[in-house]
Scaffold this motif. Sequence first.
Motif, PDB file in Angstrom:
ATOM      1  N   TYR A 521      60.963  58.133  81.278  1.00  0.00           N
ATOM      2  CA  TYR A 521      60.335  58.000  82.910  1.00  0.00           C
ATOM      3  C   TYR A 521      59.374  59.463  83.273  1.00  0.00           C
ATOM      4  O   TYR A 521      58.664  59.445  84.036  1.00  0.00           O
ATOM      5  CB  TYR A 521      61.451  58.036  83.681  1.00  0.00           C
ATOM      6  CG  TYR A 521      62.170  56.857  83.741  1.00  0.00           C
ATOM      7  CD1 TYR A 521      61.740  55.634  84.296  1.00  0.00           C
ATOM      8  CD2 TYR A 521      63.191  56.669  82.913  1.00  0.00           C
ATOM      9  CE1 TYR A 521      62.249  54.545  84.185  1.00  0.00           C
ATOM     10  CE2 TYR A 521      64.139  55.548  83.035  1.00  0.00           C
ATOM     11  CZ  TYR A 521      63.711  54.460  83.592  1.00  0.00           C
ATOM     12  OH  TYR A 521      64.584  53.238  83.530  1.00  0.00           O
ATOM     13  N   PHE A 522      59.552  60.323  82.178  1.00  0.00           N
ATOM     14  CA  PHE A 522      58.665  61.477  82.538  1.00  0.00           C
ATOM     15  C   PHE A 522      57.364  61.742  81.727  1.00  0.00           C
ATOM     16  O   PHE A 522      56.458  62.298  81.950  1.00  0.00           O
ATOM     17  CB  PHE A 522      59.369  62.772  81.922  1.00  0.00           C
ATOM     18  CG  PHE A 522      60.445  63.255  82.914  1.00  0.00           C
ATOM     19  CD1 PHE A 522      60.230  63.872  84.271  1.00  0.00           C
ATOM     20  CD2 PHE A 522      61.887  62.969  82.827  1.00  0.00           C
ATOM     21  CE1 PHE A 522      61.244  64.214  84.970  1.00  0.00           C
ATOM     22  CE2 PHE A 522      62.847  63.366  83.476  1.00  0.00           C
ATOM     23  CZ  PHE A 522      62.455  64.174  84.931  1.00  0.00           C
ATOM     24  N   LEU A 523      57.057  60.512  80.626  1.00  0.00           N
ATOM     25  CA  LEU A 523      55.965  60.638  79.833  1.00  0.00           C
ATOM     26  C   LEU A 523      54.712  60.415  80.523  1.00  0.00           C
ATOM     27  O   LEU A 523      53.821  61.241  80.212  1.00  0.00           O
ATOM     28  CB  LEU A 523      56.248  59.443  78.757  1.00  0.00           C
ATOM     29  CG  LEU A 523      57.615  59.709  77.892  1.00  0.00           C
ATOM     30  CD1 LEU A 523      57.582  58.443  76.692  1.00  0.00           C
ATOM     31  CD2 LEU A 523      57.534  61.050  77.199  1.00  0.00           C
ATOM     32  N   GLU A 524      54.593  59.521  81.517  1.00  0.00           N
ATOM     33  CA  GLU A 524      53.416  59.355  82.060  1.00  0.00           C
ATOM     34  C   GLU A 524      52.881  60.388  83.107  1.00  0.00           C
ATOM     35  O   GLU A 524      51.998  60.758  82.910  1.00  0.00           O
ATOM     36  CB  GLU A 524      53.507  58.105  83.127  1.00  0.00           C
ATOM     37  CG  GLU A 524      52.085  57.607  83.580  1.00  0.00           C
ATOM     38  CD  GLU A 524      51.002  57.358  82.483  1.00  0.00           C
ATOM     39  OE1 GLU A 524      49.685  57.029  82.989  1.00  0.00           O
ATOM     40  OE2 GLU A 524      51.154  56.753  81.242  1.00  0.00           O
ATOM     41  N   PRO A 525      53.908  60.906  83.701  1.00  0.00           N
ATOM     42  CA  PRO A 525      53.531  62.176  84.565  1.00  0.00           C
ATOM     43  C   PRO A 525      53.122  63.342  83.822  1.00  0.00           C
ATOM     44  O   PRO A 525      51.972  64.025  84.210  1.00  0.00           O
ATOM     45  CB  PRO A 525      54.874  62.263  85.311  1.00  0.00           C
ATOM     46  CG  PRO A 525      55.485  60.887  85.537  1.00  0.00           C
ATOM     47  CD  PRO A 525      55.246  60.476  84.293  1.00  0.00           C
ATOM     48  N   MET A 526      53.636  63.537  82.443  1.00  0.00           N
ATOM     49  CA  MET A 526      53.542  64.675  81.819  1.00  0.00           C
ATOM     50  C   MET A 526      52.225  64.567  81.114  1.00  0.00           C
ATOM     51  O   MET A 526      51.068  65.474  81.101  1.00  0.00           O
ATOM     52  CB  MET A 526      54.676  64.889  80.828  1.00  0.00           C
ATOM     53  CG  MET A 526      56.090  65.283  81.328  1.00  0.00           C
ATOM     54  SD  MET A 526      57.098  65.102  79.940  1.00  0.00           S
ATOM     55  CE  MET A 526      56.780  66.561  78.920  1.00  0.00           C
ATOM     56  N   GLN A 527      51.789  63.286  80.748  1.00  0.00           N
ATOM     57  CA  GLN A 527      50.570  62.942  79.857  1.00  0.00           C
ATOM     58  C   GLN A 527      49.260  63.079  80.547  1.00  0.00           C
ATOM     59  O   GLN A 527      48.414  63.509  80.497  1.00  0.00           O
ATOM     60  CB  GLN A 527      50.926  61.837  78.943  1.00  0.00           C
ATOM     61  CG  GLN A 527      49.584  61.608  78.315  1.00  0.00           C
ATOM     62  CD  GLN A 527      49.234  62.469  77.044  1.00  0.00           C
ATOM     63  OE1 GLN A 527      50.113  63.128  76.777  1.00  0.00           O
ATOM     64  NE2 GLN A 527      47.848  62.732  76.678  1.00  0.00           N
ATOM     65  N   SER A 528      49.579  61.953  81.838  1.00  0.00           N
ATOM     66  CA  SER A 528      48.487  61.654  82.772  1.00  0.00           C
ATOM     67  C   SER A 528      48.171  62.464  83.963  1.00  0.00           C
ATOM     68  O   SER A 528      47.168  62.418  84.711  1.00  0.00           O
ATOM     69  CB  SER A 528      48.272  60.183  82.952  1.00  0.00           C
ATOM     70  OG  SER A 528      48.432  59.558  81.634  1.00  0.00           O
ATOM     71  N   GLY A 529      49.267  62.928  84.267  1.00  0.00           N
ATOM     72  CA  GLY A 529      49.407  63.642  85.678  1.00  0.00           C
ATOM     73  C   GLY A 529      49.372  62.780  86.709  1.00  0.00           C
ATOM     74  O   GLY A 529      48.916  63.082  87.927  1.00  0.00           O
TER      75      GLY A 529
END
Length: 851
Positions: A521-529
């Motif tokens: 669940y953290f991957l998208e916020p971490m990668q794309s902001g």
Amino acid sequence: MERKMKKMVVSGDVTVDWFFWSVKGMDPGGMGGEIPLNWELHTGMRKEVIPGGAMLLARFVKDVTGSIVISPQLTNLNQIPPEEVLHFTVMLSRFPYSSVRKAEKDMVLRVEKEAGYTGPTLGKVKQLTVADDDPDAEIVVIDDAGNGFRDEEPVWPAALKDKRQEPFVVLKMCGPLARGKLWDWVQKSHAERLVVVISADDLRTEGVQISRQLSWERTAADFIWQITNNRSLETLAACHNLVVFFGLDGVIHYMKDKDSFKVHLYYDPLQIEGGFSQMHRGGMIGLTSAFVATMVAELANGGLDGLGEGIRRGIVTSRRLLQKGFGNDSARVDYPGKELFLPPQKDEPQIMDVPVPRQNALDSEEIRVWTILEDLTQQRLEDVAYNTLTAGKDPALDKVPIGQFGKLKTLDRTEIESFRSIKNLMVEYLSKGFQNRPLSIAIFGPPGSGKSFGATQVAKSIGEESIERLEFNISQWESPDDLIKALHQVRDTVLRGSVPLVFFDEFDSNFQGLPLGWLKYFLEPMQSGVFKHGDITHPIGKSIFIFAGGTSEAFKNFSREGCDEKEINLFKEAKGPDFLSRLRGYVDILGLNKIGENDKLYMIRRAILLRSLLDQKARHFFDSTGILQIDPGVRRAMIKVPEYRHGVRSMEAILDMSMLTDKRVFEQSALPPPKQLKLHVDAELFSKLVTMDVLFGEKREDLARIIHNSFLQDIKKSKEKRPKNDPAIKPWDKLNEHYKESNRQQADNIPRYLHAAGYGFSPVVRREPVRVKLSIDEIGKMARMEHERWVVEKMGTGWKYGEKKDTAKKLHPCLCDWGKLPKKEQDKDRHTVRRFLDYLAQAGFEICKLD
């Protein structure tokens, strides 16, 4: 310092340096009725021209040595066109003296911008010869700035070119390094008396990988690896003396002798590379020249043996030049004079030095990581910890590099490097404008190790006031909606103009029964902001994500390093590798408890933290000199208790439960009762450590009895013939008080003997004491001390040396120096010392190395 007068010549690349700085317009109201001219009301510009390059270096050498220095000469500088001599333009501005002294009266002129060179549009720069050159010069100093001098042999000093001369040659060299006719010549003709001075930044510019701002140990290790393995450095590696400076904070002195080499590191333990400059805004021309001039003075005074002191003092001198700048006189500028080269003052930070072990040529297989701390403290770590807690310092720690991040202080090399690494990441991230993705960093450590505190203090140490802290405990979340709510709070913080420092505590928790279930669940916020809420995608903005481990105490545990294939596959299914690829750094925090048998520094970590906590919670325990008033038993227990069950939180809880108000000393009676202590430590062992002095005193009689009984057993085994009425061989209950007291004195001195050999002792509960095998040298040292104690005791009661023992006349053949004592008698003392472990074990204690 009295200098030996030597003939010196300084030459090299020369510049005409132009300095420009602005001045405020006049205030008409403050001129006493005098009407200023119109131009005087406006901000103006002043300029000054000063000889630069080799001529500036020559000036500094003359100031520091007092010698006559031969060098190129220029007159009427403002009339010399750039077609003849390079011009260098510098813009000055007023800066605070330091980050501490910021008052208007303390402002000084320093370099705001180097505007660059002006030279001939066609052809080469004219190179200057040395005026009144002397072929018999004993020291030749060359300033090779890479501007043509190195390839113009006709202008080189005569003493350099004459093969019959053997002067000391100091080559201050800029990039490109180790190239040109000059380099080839000095390497060929003056190798053994050549000292080469270069900057670490020039090495890095040429592709040499030396870490920056991590730790001095890492810097030294990188240098050794590069000088040993990098083929592009072969010619530099052949230098008999190579001096590499790292800003104004450290220097590596590389010394080559035939097929071997030595490396010495000089450093400020309170700073890292670039640290001093960060405290003093603005730049300064001539910093390296001031360093070299100071080194040349020591070379003139003591030959190559004086280089070490020259390096140490050179760092101090170059720092002074930055501090003083061009002064605070707006009417004119100039360099400081001879006062720049005064001996180091008490209020100036000390420059330390240590030899760097050669085995520290780092590669991926290196097992032992060299630390200055371990090399300097050796077997005194317990004493060092006590002194650090009580006085805030220890002589052994004066040389130890310190990592200071806000209120966080650490001496551990691994932690220093990790914290500095993430600090560098944060500084770089925050210095840029718009950022469309967060900076993601992971922190691991045992529960209560201070993960949140550490990251917060690192962020605060940057000095960025816009940082705002947010914290979320992932283990308490029930669904992905909780993450959406958290990210909305993060975004709101960004919209208010702050940079959120977001702690996702226990991010490695299970979710819906799956290990590491939250990672995906953290991957998208971490990668794309960005994050999605319904059909709307929201940008997060500039923010720092700190992922604090809860179930993983170290990065290698989280990343499943060394795990079996099943564990690795589960990690992949949880998107672990994808999560790792989005991290930009991580830190392993060691915490308060001992981590494995090789962790010898845990007591010092405890001492530093405990002093900090007491400074916050009980400042009244510190006297006017900063000495902590603490009972030795309390100090011992807080430092040596085997485990704090909940890490930092347990140490803090013990202080919170203690009665510290209205007391001037942290005494034993202030500690909480055992029922409360057992929540955080082994209460029984903690209490025994507190009262160990009393316990040892209580055991004094038992120890004395054990010592005497062992003596009787040894007499019986040896079949030594003694008179039946010998008062020394009676049972304890019938023993003369004089002999009992002798046994007591021996018992009293056991701790002193152990300490001298690098050992301490502690009480043991609920287990058998661990036996330590003493080395031959340790046994010998303690045996000698026991003999010396016995001699003092005997002579104090009227006994004297005699060739044969005579009890009536109080004569004894063993009342002599240890070296004259027969081996048989020495062995008796050695045997006694070996029995110390048995004596202590029977009394409920075990000995342990102080390190």
